[in-house]
Design a protein around this motif. Structure first.
Motif, mmCIF file in Angstrom:
data_model
loop_
_atom_site.group_PDB
_atom_site.id
_atom_site.type_symbol
_atom_site.label_atom_id
_atom_site.label_comp_id
_atom_site.label_asym_id
_atom_site.label_seq_id
_atom_site.Cartn_x
_atom_site.Cartn_y
_atom_site.Cartn_z
ATOM 1 N N LEU A 229 6.122 3.733 -16.672
ATOM 2 C CA LEU A 229 5.708 2.913 -15.537
ATOM 3 C C LEU A 229 5.249 1.530 -15.997
ATOM 4 O O LEU A 229 5.625 0.507 -15.410
ATOM 5 C CB LEU A 229 4.583 3.610 -14.765
ATOM 6 N N VAL A 230 4.460 1.499 -17.057
ATOM 7 C CA VAL A 230 3.976 0.209 -17.570
ATOM 8 C C VAL A 230 5.141 -0.636 -18.063
ATOM 9 O O VAL A 230 5.182 -1.855 -17.838
ATOM 10 C CB VAL A 230 2.943 0.432 -18.688
ATOM 11 N N LYS A 231 6.113 -0.017 -18.722
ATOM 12 C CA LYS A 231 7.260 -0.776 -19.223
ATOM 13 C C LYS A 231 8.058 -1.404 -18.092
ATOM 14 O O LYS A 231 8.455 -2.568 -18.165
ATOM 15 C CB LYS A 231 8.178 0.109 -20.069
ATOM 16 N N ILE A 232 8.299 -0.633 -17.038
ATOM 17 C CA ILE A 232 9.071 -1.159 -15.904
ATOM 18 C C ILE A 232 8.368 -2.355 -15.287
ATOM 19 O O ILE A 232 8.985 -3.379 -14.982
ATOM 20 C CB ILE A 232 9.282 -0.058 -14.852
ATOM 21 N N ARG A 261 1.094 -14.383 -13.439
ATOM 22 C CA ARG A 261 0.566 -15.692 -13.829
ATOM 23 C C ARG A 261 -0.842 -15.913 -13.293
ATOM 24 O O ARG A 261 -1.192 -16.991 -12.807
ATOM 25 C CB ARG A 261 1.502 -16.811 -13.374
ATOM 26 N N GLY A 262 -1.651 -14.844 -13.391
ATOM 27 C CA GLY A 262 -3.048 -14.938 -12.998
ATOM 28 C C GLY A 262 -3.302 -14.907 -11.510
ATOM 29 O O GLY A 262 -4.433 -15.163 -11.082
ATOM 30 N N LYS A 263 -2.293 -14.580 -10.710
ATOM 31 C CA LYS A 263 -2.443 -14.560 -9.261
ATOM 32 C C LYS A 263 -1.989 -13.214 -8.694
ATOM 33 O O LYS A 263 -1.245 -12.470 -9.331
ATOM 34 C CB LYS A 263 -1.627 -15.685 -8.609
ATOM 35 N N ALA A 264 -2.442 -12.938 -7.481
ATOM 36 C CA ALA A 264 -1.970 -11.739 -6.782
ATOM 37 C C ALA A 264 -0.475 -11.855 -6.517
ATOM 38 O O ALA A 264 0.079 -12.964 -6.444
ATOM 39 C CB ALA A 264 -2.739 -11.572 -5.468
ATOM 40 N N LEU A 265 0.193 -10.734 -6.391
ATOM 41 C CA LEU A 265 1.642 -10.730 -6.208
ATOM 42 C C LEU A 265 2.021 -11.153 -4.794
ATOM 43 O O LEU A 265 1.467 -10.653 -3.813
ATOM 44 C CB LEU A 265 2.214 -9.337 -6.480
ATOM 45 N N ILE A 266 2.983 -12.063 -4.695
ATOM 46 C CA ILE A 266 3.490 -12.439 -3.379
ATOM 47 C C ILE A 266 4.405 -11.331 -2.868
ATOM 48 O O ILE A 266 4.874 -10.478 -3.623
ATOM 49 C CB ILE A 266 4.243 -13.786 -3.440
ATOM 50 N N LYS A 267 4.677 -11.328 -1.578
ATOM 51 C CA LYS A 267 5.427 -10.242 -0.951
ATOM 52 C C LYS A 267 6.798 -10.002 -1.586
ATOM 53 O O LYS A 267 7.173 -8.847 -1.821
ATOM 54 C CB LYS A 267 5.577 -10.513 0.546
ATOM 55 N N PRO A 268 7.610 -11.036 -1.867
ATOM 56 C CA PRO A 268 8.917 -10.774 -2.493
ATOM 57 C C PRO A 268 8.798 -10.064 -3.838
ATOM 58 O O PRO A 268 9.597 -9.177 -4.151
ATOM 59 C CB PRO A 268 9.530 -12.170 -2.644
ATOM 60 N N LEU A 269 7.789 -10.451 -4.643
ATOM 61 C CA LEU A 269 7.610 -9.798 -5.939
ATOM 62 C C LEU A 269 7.109 -8.367 -5.767
ATOM 63 O O LEU A 269 7.487 -7.473 -6.533
ATOM 64 C CB LEU A 269 6.638 -10.603 -6.801
ATOM 65 N N ILE A 273 9.037 -5.031 -7.423
ATOM 66 C CA ILE A 273 8.391 -3.964 -8.190
ATOM 67 C C ILE A 273 8.576 -2.619 -7.509
ATOM 68 O O ILE A 273 8.922 -1.615 -8.151
ATOM 69 C CB ILE A 273 6.895 -4.270 -8.378
ATOM 70 N N SER A 274 8.378 -2.588 -6.200
ATOM 71 C CA SER A 274 8.531 -1.336 -5.458
ATOM 72 C C SER A 274 9.940 -0.785 -5.586
ATOM 73 O O SER A 274 10.143 0.409 -5.846
ATOM 74 C CB SER A 274 8.176 -1.564 -3.987
ATOM 75 N N ASN A 275 10.934 -1.650 -5.445
ATOM 76 C CA ASN A 275 12.336 -1.210 -5.547
ATOM 77 C C ASN A 275 12.668 -0.734 -6.966
ATOM 78 O O ASN A 275 13.375 0.269 -7.140
ATOM 79 C CB ASN A 275 13.278 -2.342 -5.146
ATOM 80 N N TYR A 279 13.718 3.075 -7.793
ATOM 81 C CA TYR A 279 15.024 3.360 -8.401
ATOM 82 C C TYR A 279 14.846 4.198 -9.656
ATOM 83 O O TYR A 279 15.572 5.170 -9.880
ATOM 84 C CB TYR A 279 15.740 2.054 -8.740
ATOM 85 N N PHE A 280 13.871 3.820 -10.490
ATOM 86 C CA PHE A 280 13.650 4.560 -11.730
ATOM 87 C C PHE A 280 13.216 5.994 -11.456
ATOM 88 O O PHE A 280 13.702 6.941 -12.085
ATOM 89 C CB PHE A 280 12.587 3.855 -12.572
ATOM 90 N N LEU A 281 12.307 6.170 -10.515
ATOM 91 C CA LEU A 281 11.751 7.502 -10.257
ATOM 92 C C LEU A 281 12.698 8.394 -9.477
ATOM 93 O O LEU A 281 12.641 9.614 -9.591
ATOM 94 C CB LEU A 281 10.429 7.364 -9.492
ATOM 95 N N ARG A 282 13.593 7.807 -8.699
ATOM 96 C CA ARG A 282 14.466 8.593 -7.831
ATOM 97 C C ARG A 282 15.928 8.524 -8.236
ATOM 98 O O ARG A 282 16.797 8.889 -7.452
ATOM 99 C CB ARG A 282 14.360 8.080 -6.382
#
Length: 291
Positions: A229-232, A261-269, A273-275, A279-282
């Motif tokens: 998980l950390v690697k992905i 880059r020191g900030k919270a993740l924006i929606k596209p990012l 990550i979710s996708n 994909y990896f888990l399923r």
């Protein structure tokens, strides 16, 4: 699932605030866990589902030197309900130590064998206590690296800690084997039924202040999951900070503080990550006949 899998060349390295990756040895290689031996081999396979395998690089996992299948009251536990084993690795509660909590109803003793096995990983147990509530006896202890005196922030070592604890739990309480995903890999009894990964997998990300987001992943457990998980996540150039990794029976539930880059993740990012994780888990099963 004897599927051919391409190796990646990566190793995990960390500092106190994040986990990062750099080129190292190939992470996929043949290996086995030998029951009754004192360690996992450093490159071990784990069974995900029937006929599909995944591998992860691990540190050596010490085992206790002897085993017993008898509970504290002398019974064999066949006539009562077997509780769900829970192992929690908490990086948030203590700034100076990694907090580990183990629960298995009221069956756990002093866990001296587990503490000794952790010491063989180069760790110190600096504080331990036991408390009771309606869910059973909770054994909680704080651990630090022996070489630095600081909390553990290397994901490979954290996964080694988790597997050491589960390995000893299965060794001293064989009745827990069918309750844990690791029972299929090296336990006495495998789980009675496999977890449907599609149903069990849940991923969510939300802001946790302006500087970081909170990533939650729940999925079917297996050896090496924390490292993968950390690697992905870090492969997408997202920094992984502190968090919590819970093993609850057949499921793994993780919480990571992540940032870009020191900030919270924006929606596209967040969606990327979710996708990627989904994909990896399923990823679908590939049968040998398809080659």
């Amino acid at each position: 699932m004897a599927v051919a899998m391409a190796s990646w060349t990566s190793g995990l390295h960390s500092n106190r605030s994040s986990w990062t990756l750099k080129s190292s040895e190939p992470r996929f290689a043949n290996g086995v866990f030998t029951k009754g031996s004192i360690a996992f081999q450093t490159k071990c396979f784990c069974l995900l589902q029937s006929r599909r395998w995944c591998s992860s690089t691990m540190k050596s996992i010490p085992r206790a030197s002897s085993a017993t299948a008898v509970q504290e009251d002398g019974s064999n536990g066949d006539t009562d309900t077997i509780p769900t084993p829970i192992v929690i690795i908490d990086q948030d509660s203590d700034e100076d130590a990694t907090v580990v909590e183990i629960t298995f109803g009221d069956r756990l003793g002093a866990l001296l064998d587990t503490m000794n096995a952790l010491k063989n990983l180069g760790l110190n147990v600096v504080k331990a206590n036991v408390f009771l509530d309606s869910s059973g006896k909770h054994n909680r202890f704080s651990i630090t690296r022996a070489d630095t005196g600081r909390k553990v922030d290397d994901p490979e070592l954290l996964e080694a800690i988790r597997l050491t604890i589960i390995s000893n739990l299965i060794e001293y309480h064989p009745e827990s084997s069918a309750q844990l995903a690791m029972g299929a890999a090296f336990g006495v009894l495998p789980p009675k039924q496999e977890v449907d990964v599609d149903v069990a997998t849940h991923i969510s990300i939300r802001d946790d202040g302006p500087d970081r987001s909170l990533l939650y992943v729940e999925t079917a457990d297996r050896p090496g999951l924390l490292v993968d998980l950390v690697k992905i996540i870090t492969d997408i150039n997202v920094a992984v900070g502190s968090g919590e990794f819970d093993t609850e029976g057949l499921l793994a539930k993780t919480k990571f503080h992540v940032s870009y880059r020191g900030k919270a993740l924006i929606k596209p990012l967040q969606q990327v990550i979710s996708n990627s994780l989904r994909y990896f888990l399923r990823r679908p099963t590939t049968e040998e006949a398809s080659f």
